[in-house]
Design an enzyme around this catalytic site. Sequence first.
Site, mmCIF file in Angstrom:
data_model
loop_
_atom_site.group_PDB
_atom_site.id
_atom_site.type_symbol
_atom_site.label_atom_id
_atom_site.label_comp_id
_atom_site.label_asym_id
_atom_site.label_seq_id
_atom_site.Cartn_x
_atom_site.Cartn_y
_atom_site.Cartn_z
ATOM 1 C CG ASP A 337 1.860 -8.097 0.703
ATOM 2 O OD1 ASP A 337 2.222 -7.484 1.778
ATOM 3 O OD2 ASP A 337 2.390 -7.499 -0.406
ATOM 4 C CD GLU A 366 -0.242 -5.178 4.300
ATOM 5 O OE1 GLU A 366 0.490 -4.606 4.981
ATOM 6 O OE2 GLU A 366 -0.005 -5.518 3.108
#
Length: 625
Positions: A337, A366
């Site tokens: 993330d 990400e």
Amino acid sequence: MKKTDQFPFLNRSFLKKITLFLFFMSITVHAQIDKVEPPFWYAGMQNPELQILFYGKGIAQNQVTVSNSIKITDVKRTENPNYLFVTIDTKKVVASDLIFTFKNKSKETFTQKYSLKKRRENSAQRKSFDASDMMYLLMPDRFANGNRNNDSENSTQEKYNRELPGGRHGGDIEGIIKNLDYIAELGATTIWSTPLCEDNDAAFSYHTYGQSDVYKIDPRYGTNEDYVRLAAEMHKKDLKLVMDYVTNHWGIEHWMIKDLPTKEWINQFDTYTQTNHKRTVIHDTNASEIDKKITLDGWFVPSMPDLNLKNPLTLKYLIQNAIWWIEYADLDGFRVDTYNYSDPKGIAKWTKSITDEYPNFNIVGEVWMQSQAQMAYWQKDSKIAAIQNYNSYLPSVMDFTLYEAVTKVFNEDDGSWDKGMVKLYDNFTNDFLYPNVNNMLLFAENHDTNRINQTYGNDIRKYKMAMTLMATVRGIPQLYYGSEIGMAGDKNKGDAAIRLDFPGGWEGDKNNAFTKEGRTPEQNHYFDFTAKLFQWRKTKAVVHFGKTTHYIPENNIYAYFRYNANETVMVLMNNSNETKTVNTHRFKENIKDFKTGKDVISELTFDVTNEIIIEPKSVLILELK
């Protein structure tokens, strides 16, 4: 309001005074150990240095030794006397139990057992996910409730409330295990679950990105043992498990945030400072230092303290935590993330440490950027990043520019200069920027975006076009749970609207979309198409690793070919609202001497030597013969 006023435990002057007082004045207090992290480790790791965190009141006053003739290479104390970081050399150690002995100045001693376990066979060479896989993204709280007994838990603040859109709805690990056959039936080979570690926020904890204990599965999802069992059950069905890992931040309720090991464990400013989200400053040669600092050190939100990967203690802790989960739970990959919100050098060291230990382990980050050059910068061995002597060591990135195109093109009936299918063509013309374009995660949506079926008004023709693209171009396709049955959701109504409960995941649900009999005709239409498409893809090396040739779109029609030495697949997309006749002579360099093509979905055979008639808003996937 100052951050130190908002969070008294972060007050620097107070922390310094009280910790120094405790360090020098509490030596007569008998120390105790409340936490040991990692809780155990493994013998035979490539990196033999193991940093063990011992936590307990006044623990730093002690001198420490260890059994089995093991060498202690470093002992770190911080301004907080409740922490002791002990590094040992495990190079020549076999699986065994160690005894750490702690002795204070009053000659009082106590011991702590610590285990070094045996690794799984060939653990270091584990195979990860790649372009032969299809990844199914689910949110465990919203997927299926397999165990009603853990809906609420005494040790966590937020309780079960399915009536609250942003509340805890009770989905859990058991719910995933019970529906593995459904996921496999779809043609998925890999599951990416949003985080499962404990998130003890008082509200909106269901997404679990504000973690409060990164060595513990949230008890509302199950136990650590349940997570290990999930991986084992998946492996029996040839499914892979990808953990969603967060290097950038923890939750404000994390036990270490409440008693910081050192003020340098997290990034802090004199007043609360939120990231500006302008991650372009990282590679911008004209950027100011203050902009860079706010980007990287600013907090994501007030409830998510920003981890300081420039601090060697913090970085080592995160590296070991990630490796521990891989080894303990037998993981097959990570999705990271907010990858490029972390200190660039620190996140590169984190990534490289993991891939050094597991050479075949895939990690997708990400990297939500707006251009291919900006995304390519973050992939391992990027020539763009090399200009600045940087290497992230990140094997895979999420293809956000393709996502942006996919969410627009099928509503653009006009195929003029920069409209319609040209957006897809233009995206792929920049593939040369990526060091490994085939190792990119492709998606039409995820848990942070508008639902694709919302974007396209549940027009199943447009859904089919989007999914066909995901299934047939280079990279690793990802499907968001529920889209395969037509689930929609408007992000403008809040995140809960795009994270609805999967129908049939709860006892008493009127619609059980996990079974053919329980699905509506419309849901079966979506499901049957999706399953047929991705089951076909599972066996197609030509799509997984083949080469690509594409042609400039004409009349809003896009044609491309995937091919290798053994097979050729022709994909034809008609994005117009009219039936079109396509002259195939233009594609002779790929059609060559092939005469026919069998459509994967309809199973109809088309003559490819002259013309192909294609319906409006439709796709043909032709295996050439």
